[in-house]
Design a protein around this motif. Structure first.
Motif, PDB file in Angstrom:
ATOM      1  N   THR B 211       0.868  -1.264  -0.171  1.00 14.01           N
ATOM      2  CA  THR B 211       0.034  -0.074   0.003  1.00 14.01           C
ATOM      3  C   THR B 211       0.992   1.275  -0.182  1.00 14.01           C
ATOM      4  O   THR B 211       1.810   1.260   0.811  1.00 14.01           O
ATOM      5  CB  THR B 211      -0.890   0.011   1.291  1.00 14.01           C
ATOM      6  OG1 THR B 211      -1.486  -1.255   1.429  1.00 14.01           O
ATOM      7  CG2 THR B 211      -2.155   1.162   1.241  1.00 14.01           C
ATOM      8  N   LEU B 219      -3.236   3.826  -2.189  1.00 11.48           N
ATOM      9  CA  LEU B 219      -3.137   3.157  -3.697  1.00 11.48           C
ATOM     10  C   LEU B 219      -2.526   1.558  -3.417  1.00 11.48           C
ATOM     11  O   LEU B 219      -1.607   1.542  -2.553  1.00 11.48           O
ATOM     12  CB  LEU B 219      -2.224   3.624  -4.836  1.00 11.48           C
ATOM     13  CG  LEU B 219      -2.773   5.129  -5.027  1.00 11.48           C
ATOM     14  CD1 LEU B 219      -1.871   5.673  -6.143  1.00 11.48           C
ATOM     15  CD2 LEU B 219      -4.201   5.347  -5.135  1.00 11.48           C
ATOM     16  N   TYR B 220      -2.994   0.600  -4.135  1.00  9.83           N
ATOM     17  CA  TYR B 220      -2.445  -0.750  -3.904  1.00  9.83           C
ATOM     18  C   TYR B 220      -1.695  -1.199  -5.067  1.00  9.83           C
ATOM     19  O   TYR B 220      -2.053  -0.917  -6.266  1.00  9.83           O
ATOM     20  CB  TYR B 220      -3.718  -1.596  -3.751  1.00  9.83           C
ATOM     21  CG  TYR B 220      -4.500  -1.570  -2.432  1.00  9.83           C
ATOM     22  CD1 TYR B 220      -4.001  -1.407  -1.254  1.00  9.83           C
ATOM     23  CD2 TYR B 220      -5.899  -0.940  -2.710  1.00  9.83           C
ATOM     24  CE1 TYR B 220      -4.986  -1.242  -0.260  1.00  9.83           C
ATOM     25  CE2 TYR B 220      -6.621  -0.741  -1.721  1.00  9.83           C
ATOM     26  CZ  TYR B 220      -6.219  -0.634  -0.390  1.00  9.83           C
ATOM     27  OH  TYR B 220      -7.161  -0.391   0.465  1.00  9.83           O
TER      28      TYR B 220
ATOM     29  N   TYR C 103      -2.532   2.962 -11.009  1.00  9.42           N
ATOM     30  CA  TYR C 103      -2.855   2.278  -9.717  1.00  9.42           C
ATOM     31  C   TYR C 103      -4.015   2.901  -9.120  1.00  9.42           C
ATOM     32  O   TYR C 103      -4.560   2.078  -8.266  1.00  9.42           O
ATOM     33  CB  TYR C 103      -1.645   2.060  -8.748  1.00  9.42           C
ATOM     34  CG  TYR C 103      -0.493   1.084  -9.382  1.00  9.42           C
ATOM     35  CD1 TYR C 103      -0.633  -0.130  -9.365  1.00  9.42           C
ATOM     36  CD2 TYR C 103       0.714   1.615  -9.933  1.00  9.42           C
ATOM     37  CE1 TYR C 103       0.199  -0.924 -10.029  1.00  9.42           C
ATOM     38  CE2 TYR C 103       1.501   0.610 -10.697  1.00  9.42           C
ATOM     39  CZ  TYR C 103       1.198  -0.614 -10.738  1.00  9.42           C
ATOM     40  OH  TYR C 103       1.867  -1.398 -11.409  1.00  9.42           O
ATOM     41  N   THR C 107      -7.019   0.463  -8.032  1.00 13.33           N
ATOM     42  CA  THR C 107      -7.485   0.339  -6.521  1.00 13.33           C
ATOM     43  C   THR C 107      -9.003   0.896  -6.641  1.00 13.33           C
ATOM     44  O   THR C 107      -9.720   0.206  -6.373  1.00 13.33           O
ATOM     45  CB  THR C 107      -6.814   1.417  -5.946  1.00 13.33           C
ATOM     46  OG1 THR C 107      -5.573   1.235  -5.830  1.00 13.33           O
ATOM     47  CG2 THR C 107      -7.450   1.454  -4.353  1.00 13.33           C
ATOM     48  N   GLN C 219      -9.024  -4.718   0.397  1.00 12.40           N
ATOM     49  CA  GLN C 219      -8.642  -3.918  -0.660  1.00 12.40           C
ATOM     50  C   GLN C 219      -9.860  -3.372  -1.524  1.00 12.40           C
ATOM     51  O   GLN C 219      -9.762  -2.645  -2.468  1.00 12.40           O
ATOM     52  CB  GLN C 219      -7.632  -4.343  -1.290  1.00 12.40           C
ATOM     53  CG  GLN C 219      -6.226  -4.138  -0.573  1.00 12.40           C
ATOM     54  CD  GLN C 219      -4.952  -4.817  -1.422  1.00 12.40           C
ATOM     55  OE1 GLN C 219      -5.105  -4.923  -2.723  1.00 12.40           O
ATOM     56  NE2 GLN C 219      -3.796  -4.896  -0.795  1.00 12.40           N
TER      57      GLN C 219
END
Lengths: 408, 226, 306
Positions: B211, B219-220, C103, C107, C219
């Motif tokens: 992360t 954001l991953y 990203y 996400t 997530q």
């Protein structure tokens, strides 16, 4: 009717040791493929080497080649029914069976390529017609399948009754099947041809080249199959018929090479950035040359075969003829298979080069579909020959003398 | 006498700016002006002079383009905490304090007090002597970077976040020049890029995720094996 | 301007991975699985559903997700806003190639972490080299310590939301189409995975689920749209939808890639609103669209601000 089916099944289970070995070998290959396909269904198409960059691979390559084989039946249909050329008329039925087999294999290759084959029926509910060429292709292929099944069953049905087919019924089927044969391969060519995003496919010469190459590979395959068939059964295939087909291949290959040359000239002389896929295919691009040996082999095969077919001495010598046939099949299989599909995706639309080469799983599935085709054709021919010869009949026992008389 | 002339000149300047501001407002494409005066936090405590009143008036005619705060350094602002008791020294010199600031913004032609007001360090000054708050620093930047200023007002330059189809203040967040560009050294500093994508034959060769937090967004990103 | 990195490693543990043994996954639904699976199997095309049917499908998805992930996940299926046609601008002068958009998108859109799926490809070119037509010298795998690199420039590519999309034209099942607000969407349940659209798309924008997509449960972005960032299953194609779950609201948020861009290179707005930044941009800047000779008429405008 019931007796007929019983006899048919009985007949199918009977054969020489070679027949049993052949069937068992095919079943083993098919089983191997079914295992591989089950794995693919469970894990997804990740088990293939296809990726977003090269999103079609070996399955679609085989599909394309086989559409050509199916279309090639027209090369027998025209001389047989339109010109009543006797030697070919004798064997046109077996040519049509090759078309049926090839079409079934085509459909299988499309199915195994689908990410969610269990939903293929969605295409019937909301077909994107007439916009999607894939819908056109499904219609064309299935239509051609129906036409050929109709023609073959009608001829066999009449034969089983000891009768010849009526031209009044065959005529419309033939008249439909000739343009339809051209159309299946044309539509398949258009499937690729219509994509402006892929410069390698987006050339108007693609459809004519498809037809020309199909008229080489399909008949070459037939020549080989007919020779095997007449050796293993009492089917009557004359040398005249085979040499005639070989002659037609020579013309088709001449045309194919000409069209190929025209395309090569246009691409290399203009030397635009759209040349990249062609370079990748024949010379390698930025050090990526995985397809180069294949592409060059194809050219050598096709050119060598052309001269073998063109010269009537080599054409009418079974050794050189068979070599030529094998060369054509290899040549066209590469040209219309990997040589057509993969460079369409390399470099991809964002300029990336991904060297696709099928995985073992893809290989197993492909080979097993070929084995399925071989099995289908074996059964078909094994059923058709005795009917054709009048040994298997729908008539009751008492009525058969008429046929025996005809045969003697 | 000198003072009188000065006053007249000043009045003229104010009028000109008022007119200019009016034109600015009439420019197409600017969002509807919000007449509501925002109460600026951390503003100057010093009593307003007559000229400041005039400035405030003309700034009020400029739409509130932004809702973000300038990136004040912790413990530095309000500047008057220290500067109120210091006598302004207008000579160009090496500073003993604020050594972390290295001026890389046309440094040869420029000095602190070209932009910072010498009398009240909690505000900025324009080239014409006019004063603006830190929240309105775009007025200062816009003096030289006219094209950018114009495009920023239209939303072509700079960053806008929040709600795309709402013009209510606060719904759409407009970053100030100084939120992205350090005014003393406005060029962007190179940053570390996030991980590259995997090659096609390795799309399942991913060890895990990690992360990163960027400006409040989580954001991953993938973690790849060696 | 440097973002503050707070790196925390949370490796995918097999247990935490939402291995979705998708309803649509196995070849045919299980015989014992009951009516609901058959219901999903025979689910209609999204555009042929009535409002009530849509609501039912959405509710069913939400219960399924709750069961699968133990988490409340909202699925919307709302239609387009009136008088809206989405447009996008990207300033090539500003882009530094930092891949934050990539990203932010992963996400926001619940994209599969393994196998990796990314909607945005950031291409790097050498200054002065040929680049724009077939993007033949593009490098997607650049990996320097810092960006921008001298002598290079960057061009992110994602779905260009064409007005004349090549992908929807070729889809045999009409599983992908252009919505009235200009967004090209996919009904993931209707897609059969033939990948014809991928062959047709000139921008490499369509991504295929080669395997079952996975994402760690913690997530997951719980705000989803049926035509957007809900969970996909293996064997279907997916693509950028301009964050339909965000932008198709009034008021609605900017797409995730716009929001994250550290240099403000990404612009978004309504092409029918003459005061929108995208319209002002098109009118005042010299814009170009990718592969314009293909006549796909993208609503994604690249421009240079300097």
């Amino acid at each position: 009717m019931f007796r007929f089916i019983k006899e048919l099944i009985f007949h199918l289970t009977r054969g020489s040791a070679l027949y049993y070995v052949w069937i068992i070998a095919l079943l083993a290959i098919i089983f191997n493929g079914v295992v591989a396909y089950t794995h693919q269904l469970e894990a997804g198409l990740i088990v293939t080497n296809m990726r977003d960059q090269v999103s079609w691979g070996a399955y679609i390559a085989n599909f394309t080649f086989l559409v050509g084989v199916a279309a090639a039946a027209v090369l027998l249909v025209i001389p047989a029914y339109l010109y009543h050329f006797k030697p070919i008329k004798e064997i046109v039925l077996f040519g049509e069976m090759i078309a049926i087999t090839a079409l079934i294999m085509c459909l299988m290759f499309v199915i195994v390529d689908l990410g969610r084959p269990q939903f293929a029926w969605h295409m019937l509910i909301t077909p994107n017609f007439p916009n999607s060429l894939l819908v056109w292709d499904v219609i064309a292929l299935n239509g051609y399948l129906v036409i050929n099944i109709a023609a073959v069953s009608y001829i066999l049905y009449r034969k089983a009754h000891g009768l010849e087919y009526k031209m009044s019924i065959m005529w419309p089927i033939v008249m439909l099947s000739i343009p339809w044969a051209i159309s299946i391969h044309t539509v398949t060519a258009f499937l690729y041809n219509g994509l402006s995003s892929r410069p390698f496919w987006n050339a108007s010469i693609v459809a004519p080249r498809f037809i020309a190459s199909a008229l080489c590979s399909g008949p070459a395959l037939m020549i080989l199959i007919f020779q095997v068939a007449r050796r293993l059964s009492d089917i009557d295939v004359t040398d005249t018929a085979i040499f005639k087909i070989a002659e037609l291949i020579a013309y088709a290959m001449g045309l194919n090479l000409y069209l190929f040359g025209a395309e090569i000239f246009k691409e290399f002389y203009s030397d635009s950035i759209h040349l990249a896929p062609m370079k990748y295919l024949f010379f390698g691009l930025k050090g990526h040359d995985i397809l180069v040996p294949f592409a060059r082999t194809a050219i050598v095969c096709n050119v060598a075969a052309f001269f073998l077919f063109l010269n009537h001495k080599t054409r009418e010598n079974f050794l050189t003829l068979n070599v030529a046939c094998i060369l054509v099949i290899i040549g066209v299989f590469i040209e219309k298979g990997v040589g057509l599909i993969i460079p369409g995706f390399v470099p991809d639309t964002l300029g990336e080069i991904y060297d696709y080469f099928p995985t073992a799983t893809e290989g197993k599935i492909c080979i097993s579909i070929w084995a399925t085709g071989a099995l289908i054709y074996t059964f078909m021919i094994k059923t058709a020959i005795p009917i054709y010869k009048g040994e298997l009949s729908l008539l009751s026992k008492g009525v058969s003398p008429a046929i025996s008389k005809m045969r003697s | 006498m000198k003072r009188l002339v000065g006053c007249i000149v000043y009045a003229l300047v104010v009028v000109t700016i008022l007119l200019a501001a009016h034109r600015l407002r009439a420019e197409p494409g600017t969002p509807a002006p919000e007449q509501k005066q925002q109460t600026p936090q951390n503003t100057q405590q010093v009593p307003k002079t007559a000229s400041e009143q005039a400035d405030a008036e003309h700034h009020a005619t400029i739409p509130k383009y932004f809702t973000t705060r300038p990136p004040f350094s912790e413990g530095i602002f309000p500047c008057t905490t220290c500067h109120a008791g210091l006598k302004p020294d207008k000579t160009r010199r090496e500073l003993y304090f604020h050594t972390e600031i290295s001026l890389k913004h046309a440094a040869k032609q420029r000095w602190c007090l070209d932009c910072h007001d010498s009398e009240n360090r909690d505000r900025l000054r324009l080239a014409n002597g006019d004063h603006v708050t830190f929240e309105e620093s775009y007025m200062l930047c816009g003096q030289c970077h006219g094209n950018v200023f114009r495009e920023w007002k239209k939303g072509i330059h700079g960053k806008r976040t929040g709600l795309w189809n709402s013009d209510k203040p606060g719904d759409k967040v407009y970053l100030l020049c100084v939120n992205c560009h350090n005014p003393h050294s406005p060029q962007f500093k190179p940053i570390k890029p996030l991980p590259l994508p995997v090659r096609p034959n390795e799309i399942t060769n991913i060890k895990g995720t990690s992360t990163v937090e960027i400006e409040g967004h989580k954001l991953y990103i993938p973690v790849y094996g060696k | 301007m440097e973002g503050i990195y707070m790196k925390r490693r949370d490796f995918l543990k097999t247990a935490s991975v939402a291995v979705a043994l998708g309803l649509e996954g196995i070849a045919l639904p299980d015989r014992d699985a009951g009516a609901s699976i058959w219901e999903t199997f025979f689910q209609k095309h999204f555009r042929e559903m009535t409002q009530a049917e849509k609501e039912e499908v959405v509710k069913k998805l939400e219960t399924d997700y709750k069961k699968r992930f133990g988490k409340d996940i909202k699925v919307k299926a709302n239609g387009p806003l009136p008088n809206v046609l989405y447009g996008y601008g990207l300033d090539l002068t500003r882009c530094v190639g930092c891949r934050r958009c990539v990203y932010a998108c992963v996400t926001e859109n619940n994209l599969s972490r393994n196998p990796q799926i990314q909607y945005i490809s950031v291409l790097r070119f050498k200054s002065g080299e040929k680049w724009v037509d077939d993007l033949e010298d593009a490098d997607k795998y650049y990996n320097p310590d810092v960006v921008p690199e001298p002598g290079h420039f960057y061009m992110p590519v994602q779905c260009q939301q064409c007005e004349k999309p090549a992908c929807t034209k070729v889809c045999p099942t009409q599983a992908t189409w252009k919505e009235p607000d200009g967004i090209v969407v996919v009904d993931y349940n209707w897609c059969i995975g033939c990948r014809y659209c991928m062959a047709a798309c000139p921008y490499g924008a369509r991504k295929f689920n080669w395997a079952q997509p996975t994402i760690p449960v913690e997530q997951i972005n719980p705000q989803t749209h049926y035509l957007g960032n809900r969970f996909k299953h293996r064997g279907c194609v997916e693509k950028c939808t301009f964050c339909i779950q965000r932008v198709r609201e009034n008021p609605g948020r900017y797409p995730a890639c716009v929001e994250i861009c550290p240099v403000g290179a990404r612009k978004f707005g309504n092409l029918l609103d003459e005061k929108s930044e995208i319209r002002l941009l098109i009118e005042t800047k010299r814009v170009f669209r990718l592969k314009e000779h293909l006549n796909t008429n993208p609503k994604f405008y690249y421009f240079f601000s300097l």
